[in-house]
Design an enzyme around this catalytic site. Structure first.
Site, PDB file in Angstrom:
ATOM      1  N   LYS A 177      11.933  -8.527  -0.862  1.00 12.84           N
ATOM      2  CA  LYS A 177      12.350  -9.382   0.292  1.00 12.84           C
ATOM      3  C   LYS A 177      11.839 -10.943  -0.297  1.00 12.84           C
ATOM      4  O   LYS A 177      10.889 -11.188  -0.618  1.00 12.84           O
ATOM      5  CB  LYS A 177      11.525  -9.284   1.612  1.00 12.84           C
ATOM      6  CG  LYS A 177      11.675 -10.253   2.467  1.00 12.84           C
ATOM      7  CD  LYS A 177      11.239 -10.023   3.937  1.00 12.84           C
ATOM      8  CE  LYS A 177      11.339 -11.104   4.913  1.00 12.84           C
ATOM      9  NZ  LYS A 177      10.773 -10.620   6.367  1.00 12.84           N
ATOM     10  N   LYS A 231      16.649  -7.913   0.413  1.00 18.36           N
ATOM     11  CA  LYS A 231      16.819  -9.171   1.371  1.00 18.36           C
ATOM     12  C   LYS A 231      16.797 -10.475   0.857  1.00 18.36           C
ATOM     13  O   LYS A 231      15.770 -10.800   0.171  1.00 18.36           O
ATOM     14  CB  LYS A 231      15.995  -8.779   2.622  1.00 18.36           C
ATOM     15  CG  LYS A 231      16.104  -9.806   3.782  1.00 18.36           C
ATOM     16  CD  LYS A 231      15.241  -9.216   4.912  1.00 18.36           C
ATOM     17  CE  LYS A 231      15.214 -10.257   5.931  1.00 18.36           C
ATOM     18  NZ  LYS A 231      14.153 -10.336   6.791  1.00 18.36           N
TER      19      LYS A 231
END
Ligand code: PBG
Length: 308
Positions: A177, A231
């Site tokens: 992330k 992400k």
């Protein structure tokens, strides 16, 4: 001759749950996405089920008065997330329910971990994330998605779930992330933008790095992650591809709020063809190797696929 395809069971729908009753509030920076109060949630989830979507993710907008520096609302068994889980589990027992483990909606500092003397402290944060995961599992959540990026949280959450009898609850870790500017509209939606002091660069990843992403994924798998996530999505397709080919684990990609806003903003201006970019943006994730896609366009995409 198509090598890849899209189908409703590729999609996971993120839903914003808001305070109050009878409310469906538009989120200005995410045209077409609403924040829904718990009493209206069953209908919204019903729509997703109707479309063929197998799972939803719940994100709460927490009353600013409830946010505290110790983020204790995160592990209140009656918080908005747990209320939502219970409601969905009752109304739609076959819908998959996924929840974040992260403190940001509940933390008056807006960070995913606990802030002590201006620093996000890792180990103390992990303890709270474990408590948060267990209350969510008790409420009926099927998959815990640690989105906090603290070190060692996947292993600790796995152990906390096992110790409390939730060995069947899975872990979908936000493994790679990035500290991305594409999360802006999400922070509007849950109201964490105003609260956030500083940035998240001490725990989310540097957009310059990919070797580090692979190390993060390896570590999360080693600690017990059942699925790993990359992400944001579209700017990080190279990462999705590397993660899938190197590890072969179910690889999830998150088409985040800023990607959604970017596409829909251009559509609203008449600069892009909505139906075509929706499906093309999602197909790109499949081509890169993603097994499932978190997307705010999930219902719309299902309708477009049905239309052919
Ligand atoms: C919170 C969290 C964020 C997103 C999902 N979980 C924001 C952040 O890390 O600041 C972003 C999702 C999106 O932008 O759609 N830990």
């Amino acid at each position: 001759m198509a090598e890849n395809s899209l189908s409703p069971d590729d999609f996971i729908l993120p839903i914003f749950v808001g305070i109050g009753e009878g409310r469906r509030d538009a989120i200005a920076s995410m045209p077409g996405v609403d924040r829904i109060s718990v009493d209206l949630l069953d209908d919204a989830v019903g729509e997703a089920k109707e479309a063929g979507i197998p799972a939803v993710v719940i994100f709460p907008e927490v009353d600013p008065a409830t946010k505290t520096p110790d983020a204790r609302e995160a592990y209140n068994p009656d918080n908005l997330v747990c209320q939502s889980i219970r409601s969905i589990a009752k109304a739609h027992p076959d819908m998959g329910i996924i929840c974040d483990a992260a403190l940001d909606p509940f933390n008056s500092d807006g960070h995913d971990g606990l802030v002590v003397d201006g620093y996000v402290v890792n180990d103390e944060s992990v303890e709270l994330l474990c408590k948060q995961s267990v209350v969510q599992a008790e409420a009926g959540c099927h998959i815990i998605a640690p989105s906090d990026m603290m070190d060692g949280r996947v292993g600790a959450i796995r152990k906390a779930l096992d110790d409390t009898g939730f060995q069947d609850v899975g872990i979908m870790s936000y493994a790679a992330k990035y500290a991305s500017a594409f999360y802006g509209p999400f922070r509007d939606a849950i109201g964490s933008k105003a609260a956030l002091k500083g940035d998240k660069k001490t725990y989310q990843m540097d957009p310059a790095n990919i070797d580090e992403a692979l190390r993060q994924v390896a570590q999360d798998i080693d600690e017990g992650a059942d699925m790993v996530m990359v992400k944001p999505g579209m700017p990080y397709l190279d990462v999705v591809s590397r993660v899938k080919t190197e590890f072969g684990l179910p690889t999830i990609v998150y088409q985040v709020s800023g990607e959604y806003a970017m596409l829909k903003g251009a559509v609203q201006n008449g600069w892009l063809d909505n139906d075509k970019v929706v499906l093309e943006s999602l197909m790109a994730f499949k081509r890169a190797g993603a097994d499932a896609i978190l997307t705010y366009m999930a219902i719309e995409a299902c309708q477009l696929l049905k239309k052919g």
